[in-house]
Design an enzyme around this catalytic site. Structure first.
Site, short mmCIF file in Angstrom:
data_model
loop_
_atom_site.label_atom_id
_atom_site.label_comp_id
_atom_site.label_asym_id
_atom_site.label_seq_id
_atom_site.Cartn_x
_atom_site.Cartn_y
_atom_site.Cartn_z
N ARG A 26 6.08 29.61 28.48
CA ARG A 26 7.34 30.11 29.42
C ARG A 26 8.53 29.44 29.02
O ARG A 26 8.74 28.36 28.17
CB ARG A 26 7.17 29.37 30.74
CG ARG A 26 7.99 29.95 31.88
CD ARG A 26 7.92 31.39 32.00
NE ARG A 26 8.68 31.36 33.63
CZ ARG A 26 9.03 32.60 33.86
NH1 ARG A 26 8.91 33.81 32.77
NH2 ARG A 26 9.63 32.78 34.91
N THR B 248 7.13 42.98 33.17
CA THR B 248 6.38 42.04 32.43
C THR B 248 5.15 43.04 31.74
O THR B 248 5.23 44.36 31.99
CB THR B 248 5.72 41.23 33.41
OG1 THR B 248 6.67 40.49 34.02
CG2 THR B 248 4.69 40.02 32.71
N ASN C 203 11.50 39.44 31.77
CA ASN C 203 11.76 39.45 33.14
C ASN C 203 12.12 40.78 33.32
O ASN C 203 11.25 41.46 33.85
CB ASN C 203 12.67 38.22 33.33
CG ASN C 203 12.81 38.02 34.66
OD1 ASN C 203 11.56 37.95 35.52
ND2 ASN C 203 13.98 37.61 35.46
N SER D 299 7.19 31.27 37.76
CA SER D 299 6.79 32.69 37.48
C SER D 299 5.80 33.16 38.42
O SER D 299 4.95 32.28 38.81
CB SER D 299 6.33 32.75 35.81
OG SER D 299 5.73 34.02 35.57
N SER D 300 5.76 34.40 38.41
CA SER D 300 4.53 35.23 39.32
C SER D 300 3.23 35.44 38.34
O SER D 300 2.54 36.10 38.67
CB SER D 300 4.92 36.22 40.06
OG SER D 300 5.93 35.90 40.87
N GLY E 80 4.52 43.26 37.03
CA GLY E 80 4.78 43.96 38.28
C GLY E 80 5.64 42.75 39.32
O GLY E 80 5.69 42.88 40.40
N GLY E 81 6.12 41.81 38.47
CA GLY E 81 7.19 40.76 39.36
C GLY E 81 6.35 40.17 40.46
O GLY E 81 5.11 39.76 40.13
#
Length: 565
Positions: A101, A374, A394, A445-446, A466-467
């Protein structure tokens, strides 16, 4: 080599004088291969990953090849200027994960996006030089390949460099996004930037400057990006447009090996990403809150089924937004958040046929809190090693900063921090102190790269972009296979829905659900949105069939492709 073509969804309307009897349709099946497979957002990237495995490389060699190829032909989210997460399972059952990340620059501070009155300055964390964190992608792929790979990185980079030099055919979605964002690219980068030109569908788009960057990285390794000429050019460019990157920031960047989140669900072992990804903890909460209710006995996509999952999602996201952050900076009560008694208590206010209001759901009390564009890829090699990788810039094309002398976009991951506690980011996710900005800190983060086992054997590799919808899309894909016995393509293609605590509405994939279901949910107190959403996710997954063959699930919502041999 077996290749998939793009799956196309056709809406066919046929008028009959009288309604014929309903005929049950056979579910679609994805491509099935004997040995190895890559499923990614672009056919070119999947093909290069497979090519590397055919040459004798393993899943980690293919990871490097696929990631770098996506940086070439999928600039929307594939990247050198971003970061990501990788979860792996070796053929012998050994598991682990790698965090690459992005990190906040050393000169970042918690109030850097606030004005003198303490209000968020619109756009500052999403566009331009100050929106970017220190990239981790190059460090990540070199770290993984160095530990587990078999080939020389120079050999892995060869087809990627050739792709950049020879070009790839622009897809319609790409052409549309290039055209839509052309003025923004010019605004951020000037009138002579590479993407000031609109590239139409079918044009062969070549990236000679990016090819030169890749050649330097292939020759000099990860240090080229963090200490070499490429690093110097990157820092110089960011400085020239008002950024705060330094050579020290790049030199100090390291990918970090972390223990993955592991939990059991309905007889399966689920292995997912730990913080600073919120994915593993949150899908663990969602699925384990659902498990006592015998999901597989419910009618699929009935009001009963969807309400249960929505209410589990609501509670899990409330916890996510308060407790989770970078574990190197904050203490995260992971064990308590996944505790059976705690999760049972979280669902104690669940009432069938009645919506719980998000304003009535706060974080859970434990003893002792994103990105849409993403991309994800799943790989299984001939030896049975598996990797699930989610990587991102992002937003679409990240911060829109394109470094013309290097050939790639920079991320806008700084928006995934809490710019101000209690205020939503670009995905409507509410942040808390645990995810506040600090120098050297990784933003929450997701992303949810995930691997599933059954009876000690590899069962599934799955993930999606997909956030904030990443987590719910992955949870639904897993449940589709585990609870409802779907094949991989059917599980990926099935309509999806999403709830994230705040805002208090349930997003349904437009036109994909029965109107009676929608009415029932509304009568039970749910606020339903069927507006077009770009962020419902493109799930890319691999299922190991009972006979040991691999079925690919390449999401038909995108240009995704499953390729194998």
């Amino acid at each position: 080599m077996l290749k998939t073509t793009k799956y196309l969804a056709f809406a066919i309307v046929v008028f009959f004088a009288c309604s014929p009897p309903e005929v049950e349709k056979e579910p679609k099946v994805g491509p099935i291969v004997d040995n190895a497979m890559v499923v990614s957002a672009m056919e070119e990237a999947s093909a290069i990953g497979v090519q590397i495995m055919e040459k004798g490389g393993n899943a980690f060699d293919a990871m490097m090849a696929t990631e770098m190829a996506l940086a070439v032909c999928y600039p929307f989210a594939g990247n050198l200027g971003g970061g990501g997460f990788m979860v792996y399972r070796m053929a012998d059952g050994t598991i682990g994960s790698l965090d690459y990340r992005e990190k906040a620059p050393g000169a970042a501070d918690r109030d850097m996006y606030l004005d003198e009155e303490g209000n968020i300055i619109p756009g500052l964390s999403t566009k331009g030089a100050l929106a970017s964190g220190i990239p981790g992608t190059v460090a990540g792929v070199f770290e993984a390949q160095a530990r587990f790979g078999k080939l020389d990185p120079k050999e892995i980079f060869e087809p990627v460099i050739a792709l950049a030099e020879k070009g790839w055919a622009v897809r319609k979605r790409q052409a549309d996004s290039f055209e839509r964002l052309k003025q923004t690219f010019i605004e951020v980068n000037g009138p002579n930037t590479f993407y000031s030109t609109a590239y139409p569908e079918g044009e062969i788009l070549k990236m000679p400057i990016l090819a030169e960057t890749l050649k330097r990285i292939a020759e000099n390794g990860r240090d080229e990006f963090y200490k070499g000429q490429t690093a110097e050019m990157l820092v110089s460019h960011m400085d020239s447009i008002g950024g705060i990157f330094t050579m020290e920031d790049l030199e100090n960047y390291e990918a970090v090996w972390r223990d993955p989140i592991v939990f059991n669900y309905n007889g399966h072992k689920v292995i997912s990403m730990a913080p600073p990804s919120s994915g593993g903890v949150t899908i663990g909460q969602i699925l384990q809150m659902m498990e006592p209710y015998s999901v597989g006995e419910m009618e699929y996509h009935s009001a009963e089924h969807i309400q249960l999952m929505v209410e589990a999602e609501r509670r899990a996201y409330a916890d996510r937004n308060f407790y989770l952050g970078d574990p190197d900076f904050v203490d995260i009560p992971i064990e308590q958040l996944l505790d059976e008694a705690y999760l049972k208590d979280r669902m104690s206010t669940f009432t069938p046929n009645k919506a719980t209001k998000s304003e009535d759901i706060a974080k859970g009390e434990v003893m002792y809190a994103e990105s849409m564009e993403t991309t994800h890829y799943s790989i299984v090699d001939a030896d049975g090693n598996a990797v699930a990788v989610t990587t991102t810039l992002n937003g679409a094309y990240g911060s829109k900063v394109f470094i013309d002398d290097l050939g790639f976009f920079m991320n806008n991951e700084m928006d995934d921090f809490s710019s101000k506690a209690g205020e939503p980011n670009m995905f409507g996710l509410i942040g808390a102190e645990a995810n506040s900005i600090q120098p050297g800190k990784r933003m929450l983060s997701s992303m949810t790269p995930t691997i599933v086992e059954k009876d000690g054997k590899l069962k599934m590799v799955v993930g999606t972009p997909g956030g904030s919808t990443i987590i719910t899309s992955v949870a639904q894909a897993i449940s589709n296979v585990v609870d409802f016995g779907m094949g991989m393509h059917e599980a990926v293609e099935s309509p999806r829905f999403h709830h994230q605590w705040l805002p208090d509405r349930v997003i349904f994939e437009p036109g994909a659900f029965d109107s009676t279901l929608i009415q029932t949910m509304q009568s039970n107190g749910y606020i339903i949105s069927e507006e077009y959403s770009r962020i419902i996710g493109y799930v890319d997954a691999i299922l190991v069939l009972p006979n040991g063959k691999l079925e690919g699930g390449a999401d038909p919502r995108g240009n995704d492709a499953a390729i194998g041999f």
